[in-house]
Design an enzyme around this catalytic site. Structure first.
Site, short mmCIF file in Angstrom:
data_model
loop_
_atom_site.label_atom_id
_atom_site.label_comp_id
_atom_site.label_asym_id
_atom_site.label_seq_id
_atom_site.Cartn_x
_atom_site.Cartn_y
_atom_site.Cartn_z
N SER A 180 0.79 -1.22 0.00
CA SER A 180 0.00 0.00 0.00
C SER A 180 0.83 1.28 0.00
O SER A 180 0.34 2.31 -0.43
CB SER A 180 -0.97 0.00 1.18
OG SER A 180 -0.28 -0.26 2.39
N HIS A 208 -5.36 -3.03 -2.90
CA HIS A 208 -4.96 -2.07 -3.94
C HIS A 208 -4.83 -2.69 -5.33
O HIS A 208 -4.54 -1.99 -6.29
CB HIS A 208 -3.65 -1.39 -3.56
CG HIS A 208 -3.75 -0.61 -2.29
ND1 HIS A 208 -4.23 0.68 -2.25
CD2 HIS A 208 -3.48 -0.95 -1.01
CE1 HIS A 208 -4.23 1.10 -0.99
NE2 HIS A 208 -3.78 0.13 -0.22
N LYS A 240 -11.73 1.27 -2.02
CA LYS A 240 -10.68 1.83 -2.86
C LYS A 240 -11.15 1.85 -4.32
O LYS A 240 -12.01 2.64 -4.64
CB LYS A 240 -9.38 1.08 -2.61
CG LYS A 240 -8.86 1.49 -1.22
CD LYS A 240 -7.85 0.62 -0.60
CE LYS A 240 -7.52 1.20 0.78
NZ LYS A 240 -7.00 0.21 1.71
C1 LIG Z 1 -6.97 0.10 3.14
C2 LIG Z 1 -6.42 -1.24 3.43
C3 LIG Z 1 -7.06 -2.09 4.33
C4 LIG Z 1 -8.21 -1.64 5.16
O1 LIG Z 1 -9.39 -1.59 4.44
P1 LIG Z 1 -10.59 -0.72 5.00
O2 LIG Z 1 -11.78 -1.25 4.30
O3 LIG Z 1 -10.27 0.68 4.65
O4 LIG Z 1 -10.62 -0.95 6.48
C5 LIG Z 1 -6.58 -3.36 4.48
N1 LIG Z 1 -5.49 -3.79 3.81
C6 LIG Z 1 -4.83 -2.98 2.96
C7 LIG Z 1 -3.63 -3.50 2.24
C8 LIG Z 1 -5.26 -1.69 2.77
O5 LIG Z 1 -4.60 -0.86 1.96
#
Ligand SMILES: *Cc1c(COP(=O)(O)O)cnc(C)c1O
Length: 392
Positions: A180, A208, A240
């Protein structure tokens, strides 16, 4: 940093002094490329809305219709009385999308990771995590009570050595699909082999990669041509590229049925609003059909990387819309971010503990809604910064 509760003022001053204090900027409208933030128009390079779906009219309309049909709150957890047709239809659509037998909705990715890891391993078991895994995966490992081993980033040789040194107990290897804060990919083919050889399960958090990688947007596994060839434990998030909210775990029937019985963050929490599920089903359709979004995103990334290379910026090895400009020093990362902000460009400075000490950086993210001229504005702004601030 730990602090005792009587000393919060000192602790906060310490954060300021070390360039680690964080503050929130405030949007006064929808997420997007051109946003109004803290009272001024800025060009946004800090969002995870990679495909530009968070404010897509069809997604918004599905959300409104969903609220009209289902109301706002789900009213209960899935196992009590909160599981609706909307949730179920989305689970089926997601399972089909990632070519797994079943999928299970969670309220957030953080909860999906805590709940899944905690259900699968415990005291006496082993968990192996990439050093740069997302905080929620590391927290899940710690909370599970299993013996946690962190291997050097993307180092499958190092991982194999750790795997050899343990015997009894369940073994779970956990990795981000796309990291990330660097945007690089996990070496999935080698990880799959290592898991197979050591009788370990592999869990991939593709927060991602989903929607962004692969011809159909099915994520990092599709990118590597591994869809339907392995049976991973796959986590995807909906906040995302899909532009909505929530998360899911996908895998074999028994895995999902076991999580329904045992994942505490699934059982002991209110179900997502059904309208969010309805909106997500529409955004998933757009993800699948509109491959131009992925193609455009890729072209923007190539344009940025070419320009950044000419400027001598220190970029991470990333083929994804997450582009890290490595700066090292916390204060320097903040200074560059502030200077860009003054020029109307929003690029976040990422500092420890989100990234390892000494690797503070700017995290540039692109959206399919950016245009070439936006990328060029960003490159021009980098070029105008005082010499030595971003280049070594
Ligand atoms: C954003 C993210 C999460 C968390 O997801 P949310 O739905 O925002 O809680 C988990 N793992 C990774 C790799 C992330 O980038």
């Amino acid at each position: 940093m730990r602090s005792d509760l009587t000393n919060l003022t000192d602790a906060l001053e310490g954060l300021h002094a070390r360039g680690l204090h964080r503050r929130r900027r405030m949007l006064s409208g929808a997420q997007g490329v051109e946003v109004c933030c803290d009272g001024r128009p800025v060009l946004n390079f800090s969002s995870n809305d990679y495909l530009g779906l968070a404010n897509h009219p069809d997604v918004v309309q599905a959300f409104v219709r969903g609220a009209e049909r289902y109301g706002v709150g789900a009213g209960a957890s899935h196992l009590v009385s909160g599981h609706s047709v909307a949730h179920h239809a989305l689970e089926e659509a997601l399972a089909d999308f990632v070519a797994c037998e079943r999928a299970l909705l969670f309220s957030t990715g953080y909860m999906a990771n805590l709940g899944t890891i905690g259900a699968l391993v415990g005291r006496g078991d082993w968990i192996f995590e990439d050093r740069l895994n997302h905080a929620s995966l590391l927290d899940g490992g710690l909370l599970s009570g299993a013996r946690l081993k962190r291997y050097p980033h993307a180092d499958v040789v190092g991982l194999r050595q750790l795997l050899l040194s343990c015997s009894e107990g369940t073994k779970l290897i956990v990795t981000d699909g796309v990291f990330s804060m660097d945007g690089d990919l996990a070496p999935l083919p080698a990880l799959i082999d290592a898991a197979r050889e050591s009788d370990a399960r592999l869990m991939i958090d593709d927060a991602h990669g989903l929607g962004v990688l692969g011809r159909n947007g099915a994520g990092t596994l599709e990118y590597f041509g591994l869809t339907r060839q392995v049976e991973p434990i796959l986590v995807g998030t909906l906040g995302k590229a899909l532009g909505t909210f929530g998360a899911f775990v996908a895998g074999q029937h028994d895995l999902i049925e076991f999580l329904v019985q045992r994942a505490r963050t699934y059982i002991y929490t209110t179900a997502l609003p059904p309208a969010v599920a309805e909106a997500t089903r529409v955004s998933l359709g757009l993800v699948k059909e509109q491959s131009w979004r992925r193609e455009k995103l890729h072209a923007l990334v190539v344009r940025f990387r070419d320009g950044a290379r000419q400027l001598g910026l220190d970029l991470s090895a990333s083929p994804t819309p997450i582009q890290a400009v490595l700066l090292g020093d916390n204060e320097r990362a903040l200074a560059v971010s502030e200077a860009l902000w003054e020029g109307g460009l929003w690029v976040s400075a990422i500092r420890p503990p989100t990234v390892p000490a000494g690797t503070a950086r700017l995290r540039v993210t692109f959206s399919a809604m950016h245009e070439d001229r936006h990328v060029d504005s960003l490159l021009d702004a980098f070029a105008r910064l005082p010499k030595g601030l971003v280049t070594h």
